[in-house]
Design a protein around this motif. Structure first.
Motif, PDB file in Angstrom:
ATOM      1  N   PHE A 329       0.820  -1.210   0.000  1.00 19.09           N
ATOM      2  CA  PHE A 329       0.000   0.000   0.000  1.00 19.09           C
ATOM      3  C   PHE A 329       0.853   1.259   0.000  1.00 19.09           C
ATOM      4  O   PHE A 329       0.500   2.270  -0.556  1.00 19.09           O
ATOM      5  CB  PHE A 329      -0.903   0.026   1.229  1.00 19.09           C
ATOM      6  CG  PHE A 329      -1.920  -1.073   1.232  1.00 19.09           C
ATOM      7  CD1 PHE A 329      -2.255  -1.713   2.399  1.00 19.09           C
ATOM      8  CD2 PHE A 329      -2.544  -1.475   0.067  1.00 19.09           C
ATOM      9  CE1 PHE A 329      -3.191  -2.725   2.405  1.00 19.09           C
ATOM     10  CE2 PHE A 329      -3.478  -2.479   0.057  1.00 19.09           C
ATOM     11  CZ  PHE A 329      -3.797  -3.114   1.232  1.00 19.09           C
ATOM     12  N   ALA A 330       1.993   1.186   0.644  1.00 18.87           N
ATOM     13  CA  ALA A 330       2.819   2.386   0.763  1.00 18.87           C
ATOM     14  C   ALA A 330       3.777   2.447  -0.418  1.00 18.87           C
ATOM     15  O   ALA A 330       4.181   1.422  -0.949  1.00 18.87           O
ATOM     16  CB  ALA A 330       3.600   2.333   2.064  1.00 18.87           C
ATOM     17  N   PRO A 331       4.124   3.638  -0.864  1.00 15.99           N
ATOM     18  CA  PRO A 331       5.064   3.745  -1.968  1.00 15.99           C
ATOM     19  C   PRO A 331       6.373   3.031  -1.636  1.00 15.99           C
ATOM     20  O   PRO A 331       6.890   3.184  -0.533  1.00 15.99           O
ATOM     21  CB  PRO A 331       5.313   5.246  -2.093  1.00 15.99           C
ATOM     22  CG  PRO A 331       4.283   5.918  -1.293  1.00 15.99           C
ATOM     23  CD  PRO A 331       3.666   4.920  -0.357  1.00 15.99           C
ATOM     24  N   VAL A 332       6.843   2.220  -2.588  1.00 12.24           N
ATOM     25  CA  VAL A 332       8.133   1.559  -2.380  1.00 12.24           C
ATOM     26  C   VAL A 332       9.225   2.605  -2.531  1.00 12.24           C
ATOM     27  O   VAL A 332       9.299   3.255  -3.560  1.00 12.24           O
ATOM     28  CB  VAL A 332       8.359   0.446  -3.426  1.00 12.24           C
ATOM     29  CG1 VAL A 332       7.987  -0.911  -2.884  1.00 12.24           C
ATOM     30  CG2 VAL A 332       7.626   0.735  -4.722  1.00 12.24           C
ATOM     31  N   ASP A 333      10.034   2.759  -1.554  1.00 11.73           N
ATOM     32  CA  ASP A 333      11.212   3.610  -1.563  1.00 11.73           C
ATOM     33  C   ASP A 333      11.106   4.758  -2.574  1.00 11.73           C
ATOM     34  O   ASP A 333      11.598   4.671  -3.705  1.00 11.73           O
ATOM     35  CB  ASP A 333      12.439   2.737  -1.891  1.00 11.73           C
ATOM     36  CG  ASP A 333      13.704   3.600  -1.941  1.00 11.73           C
ATOM     37  OD1 ASP A 333      13.643   4.730  -1.444  1.00 11.73           O
ATOM     38  OD2 ASP A 333      14.714   3.121  -2.484  1.00 11.73           O
ATOM     39  N   ALA A 334      10.446   5.825  -2.196  1.00  9.93           N
ATOM     40  CA  ALA A 334      10.152   6.902  -3.125  1.00  9.93           C
ATOM     41  C   ALA A 334      11.418   7.477  -3.774  1.00  9.93           C
ATOM     42  O   ALA A 334      11.455   7.713  -4.972  1.00  9.93           O
ATOM     43  CB  ALA A 334       9.380   7.991  -2.411  1.00  9.93           C
ATOM     44  N   GLY A 335      12.433   7.710  -2.998  1.00  8.34           N
ATOM     45  CA  GLY A 335      13.738   8.000  -3.578  1.00  8.34           C
ATOM     46  C   GLY A 335      14.059   9.435  -3.956  1.00  8.34           C
ATOM     47  O   GLY A 335      15.189   9.716  -4.298  1.00  8.34           O
ATOM     48  N   TRP A 336      13.093  10.366  -3.909  1.00 13.82           N
ATOM     49  CA  TRP A 336      13.442  11.724  -4.323  1.00 13.82           C
ATOM     50  C   TRP A 336      13.753  12.591  -3.118  1.00 13.82           C
ATOM     51  O   TRP A 336      13.400  12.276  -1.979  1.00 13.82           O
ATOM     52  CB  TRP A 336      12.339  12.354  -5.161  1.00 13.82           C
ATOM     53  CG  TRP A 336      10.992  12.371  -4.488  1.00 13.82           C
ATOM     54  CD1 TRP A 336      10.560  13.263  -3.560  1.00 13.82           C
ATOM     55  CD2 TRP A 336       9.925  11.443  -4.699  1.00 13.82           C
ATOM     56  NE1 TRP A 336       9.275  12.955  -3.174  1.00 13.82           N
ATOM     57  CE2 TRP A 336       8.871  11.853  -3.854  1.00 13.82           C
ATOM     58  CE3 TRP A 336       9.755  10.323  -5.514  1.00 13.82           C
ATOM     59  CZ2 TRP A 336       7.665  11.159  -3.809  1.00 13.82           C
ATOM     60  CZ3 TRP A 336       8.556   9.648  -5.461  1.00 13.82           C
ATOM     61  CH2 TRP A 336       7.533  10.061  -4.618  1.00 13.82           C
ATOM     62  N   ASP A 337      14.402  13.729  -3.395  1.00 14.09           N
ATOM     63  CA  ASP A 337      14.783  14.617  -2.304  1.00 14.09           C
ATOM     64  C   ASP A 337      13.848  15.834  -2.254  1.00 14.09           C
ATOM     65  O   ASP A 337      12.957  15.986  -3.093  1.00 14.09           O
ATOM     66  CB  ASP A 337      16.253  15.042  -2.449  1.00 14.09           C
ATOM     67  CG  ASP A 337      16.518  15.641  -3.827  1.00 14.09           C
ATOM     68  OD1 ASP A 337      15.560  16.181  -4.418  1.00 14.09           O
ATOM     69  OD2 ASP A 337      17.655  15.553  -4.316  1.00 14.09           O
ATOM     70  N   GLU A 338      14.105  16.686  -1.265  1.00 14.86           N
ATOM     71  CA  GLU A 338      13.270  17.878  -1.046  1.00 14.86           C
ATOM     72  C   GLU A 338      13.209  18.770  -2.288  1.00 14.86           C
ATOM     73  O   GLU A 338      12.173  19.331  -2.617  1.00 14.86           O
ATOM     74  CB  GLU A 338      13.838  18.694   0.124  1.00 14.86           C
ATOM     75  CG  GLU A 338      13.418  18.185   1.479  1.00 14.86           C
ATOM     76  CD  GLU A 338      11.898  18.159   1.603  1.00 14.86           C
ATOM     77  OE1 GLU A 338      11.262  19.212   1.387  1.00 14.86           O
ATOM     78  OE2 GLU A 338      11.334  17.082   1.881  1.00 14.86           O
ATOM     79  N   ASP A 339      14.356  18.882  -2.953  1.00 16.32           N
ATOM     80  CA  ASP A 339      14.437  19.751  -4.118  1.00 16.32           C
ATOM     81  C   ASP A 339      13.429  19.310  -5.194  1.00 16.32           C
ATOM     82  O   ASP A 339      12.678  20.126  -5.738  1.00 16.32           O
ATOM     83  CB  ASP A 339      15.872  19.716  -4.669  1.00 16.32           C
ATOM     84  CG  ASP A 339      15.987  20.488  -5.968  1.00 16.32           C
ATOM     85  OD1 ASP A 339      15.432  21.594  -6.026  1.00 16.32           O
ATOM     86  OD2 ASP A 339      16.599  19.968  -6.938  1.00 16.32           O
ATOM     87  N   LEU A 340      13.393  17.992  -5.470  1.00 17.81           N
ATOM     88  CA  LEU A 340      12.462  17.493  -6.493  1.00 17.81           C
ATOM     89  C   LEU A 340      11.014  17.602  -6.016  1.00 17.81           C
ATOM     90  O   LEU A 340      10.119  17.914  -6.797  1.00 17.81           O
ATOM     91  CB  LEU A 340      12.799  16.050  -6.858  1.00 17.81           C
ATOM     92  CG  LEU A 340      13.939  15.880  -7.874  1.00 17.81           C
ATOM     93  CD1 LEU A 340      14.266  14.414  -8.076  1.00 17.81           C
ATOM     94  CD2 LEU A 340      13.588  16.537  -9.204  1.00 17.81           C
ATOM     95  N   ALA A 341      10.790  17.342  -4.730  1.00 23.98           N
ATOM     96  CA  ALA A 341       9.433  17.454  -4.190  1.00 23.98           C
ATOM     97  C   ALA A 341       8.935  18.897  -4.334  1.00 23.98           C
ATOM     98  O   ALA A 341       7.776  19.139  -4.691  1.00 23.98           O
ATOM     99  CB  ALA A 341       9.407  17.020  -2.732  1.00 23.98           C
ATOM    100  N   ARG A 342       9.828  19.854  -4.082  1.00 25.59           N
ATOM    101  CA  ARG A 342       9.473  21.273  -4.225  1.00 25.59           C
ATOM    102  C   ARG A 342       9.184  21.595  -5.686  1.00 25.59           C
ATOM    103  O   ARG A 342       8.222  22.262  -6.024  1.00 25.59           O
ATOM    104  CB  ARG A 342      10.625  22.151  -3.714  1.00 25.59           C
ATOM    105  CG  ARG A 342      10.213  23.156  -2.652  1.00 25.59           C
ATOM    106  CD  ARG A 342      11.288  24.151  -2.287  1.00 25.59           C
ATOM    107  NE  ARG A 342      12.628  23.792  -2.644  1.00 25.59           N
ATOM    108  CZ  ARG A 342      13.498  23.172  -1.850  1.00 25.59           C
ATOM    109  NH1 ARG A 342      13.135  22.818  -0.636  1.00 25.59           N
ATOM    110  NH2 ARG A 342      14.727  22.910  -2.255  1.00 25.59           N
TER     111      ARG A 342
END
Ligand code: HEM
Length: 415
Positions: A329-342
């Protein structure tokens, strides 16, 4: 690692007594078929997912649906269509829960509930409320691309067989070495794209409720098994940080010249369900159903969907869903950092009309543009509030100046 298609078909494991299954709260009207996915290309450099390795075949369940349409609505009505694929892999179920459109109306999950309300409202319970609809679209200019798409021929595919499918969101692939890529899925119909005009669709809607479901069933019964060529656009991970555009914006497509289609395989539907309830309606498609080698992106709409669907399934198909709780159910190891999330939330409001304009000017031919104009004019003529109608005309001016002027003069002529 290859999969041989030995994963059980859902029909082999019907719930002992499925009992009444509540209808989906969205995409409630739909139907589907079963078949297989066979790889034809080699994308192992981009993903370790077992189902996408060379010489792999896995079973699939596909459900097509109306997005706004309700349980008893006419399948010929103009609407976006859901195109949900469940791949039954050796590593568990992988669900690609997309639409027949490469983009969507919105990119910010906070506005989704208002979109649903605006699309479902009927004046006095019978007449569609174009005031509310256009009020929403024009106050959310990021809808422009999807609106132009929906009101063009693409909004009424002749049948489910004659439309493309898309993952729409940007997803993540991870290869055996742990390298990450961003991907967009394209499922191109091998039957050829075909549409109905408004007049043809109205004539069918007058007499038939389920013509798309009937068409799919009849084609498979005749042995004309529909198929789609599955391709991906692949973006190197770091491009999402440096590209001029936001790679996670669900209202935009990626340029094909920069990110060409890479063929992955073919999707074939070759079996009608024996038991529609058990095999199609009870199927629970969830954007959270990933398998190793595939994951999410920081697209906020996708993250919201990953969180939403399985909760609804726990209500709708309860025990059946609980029995398959191996689904992550939970995302497998999303892997991105704050910069990409922003970056995923950095949208350029000045750019909302560009791709809509490209669609109108470059993708449609003269006849297609004329049909689009006729549809827009007929809807704007229905709007009661002059302020909303004026906003809708300005919206079209921003999509394309010449088209906007033509629409304005035609609306004035019929009002
Ligand atoms: C934040 C935005 C969204 C939310 C909260 C949402 C929520 C839902 C829910 C609750 C369902 C019913 C699930 C069920 O009972 O099985 C559903 C169905 C569906 N949604 Fe969404 N949705 C969103 C956006 C989208 C987008 C952007 C797409 C396509 C790109 C999409 C495609 C579908 C499809 C295809 C189905 C039907 C799947 C089936 O046939 O079972 N949705 N959605």
């Amino acid at each position: 690692m290859t999969s041989t298609g030995t994963a059980p078909r859902r029909a082999d494991h019907p719930a002992a007594d499925p009992g009444p299954v509540p209808v989906r709260i969205r995409h409630s009207k739909g139907g589907g078929a079963l078949g297989f996915f066979q790889t034809t290309g080699d994308v192992s450099a981009f993903t370790a997912a077992s189902l996408f390795q060379p010489d792999t075949r896995v079973d699939v369940v596909v459900r097509f649906s109306a997005t706004v349409g309700f349980r008893g609505s006419r399948e010929a009505w103009r609407d976006l269509r859901g195109f949900a694929v469940k791949f039954l892999t050796d590593d568990g179920e992988y669900d690609l829960v997309g639409n027949n459109s490469p983009v969507f109306f919105l990119r910010d999950e906070a506005t989704f509930a208002s979109l649903v309300v605006a699309h479902k409202m009927y004046r006095d319970g019978t007449v569609f409320d174009y005031d509310r609809l256009w009020d929403f679209w024009t106050t959310h200019p990021e809808t422009a691309h999807q609106v132009a798409w929906l009101l063009s021929d693409r909004g009424i595919p002749r049948s489910w067989r004659h439309q493309d499918g898309f993952g729409s969101h940007t997803y993540q692939w991870v290869n055996a070495a742990g390298e990450r890529f961003w991907v967009k899925y394209h499922l191109r119909t091998d039957q050829g794209i075909a549409y109905l005009t408004d007049e043809q669709a109205d004539a069918i809607a007058d007499t038939e409720v389920d013509h798309q479901r009937a068409d799919l069933r009849a084609a498979i019964d005749r042995g004309e098994n529909p198929s789609w060529t599955v391709s991906v656009q692949v973006m190197p991970y770091e491009d999402a940080r440096t590209d001029a555009f936001n790679a996670f914006d669900l209202t935009k497509v990626w340029p094909r010249a920069e990110y060409p289609l890479i063929e992955v395989g073919t999707l074939v539907l070759d079996r009608n369900p024996d038991d529609e309830l058990a095999e199609i309606e009870q199927a629970a498609f969830a954007p959270s159903s990933f398998v190793p080698g595939i994951g999410p992106s920081p697209d906020p709409m996708l993250l919201s969907r990953i969180d939403a669907y399985w909760r609804f399934h726990q209500h709708r198909v309860k025990e059946e869903y609980a029995r398959r709780a191996a689904v992550p159910f939970a995302p497998v190891d999303a892997g991105w950092d704050e910069d990409l999330a922003r970056r995923a939330r950095s949208w350029d409001p000045d750019d909302d009309f560009r791709q809509a304009g490209d669609l109108v000017r470059r993708v449609l031919d003269d006849a297609g543009r004329e049909r689009l104009r006729a549809t827009v004019v007929s809807q704007l003529a229905e709007i009661v509030d002059p302020a909303i109608r004026e906003r809708a005309l300005l919206f079209w001016d921003r999509i394309d100046v010449a088209e906007g002027a033509e629409i304005r003069s035609q609306v004035q002529a019929v009002r």
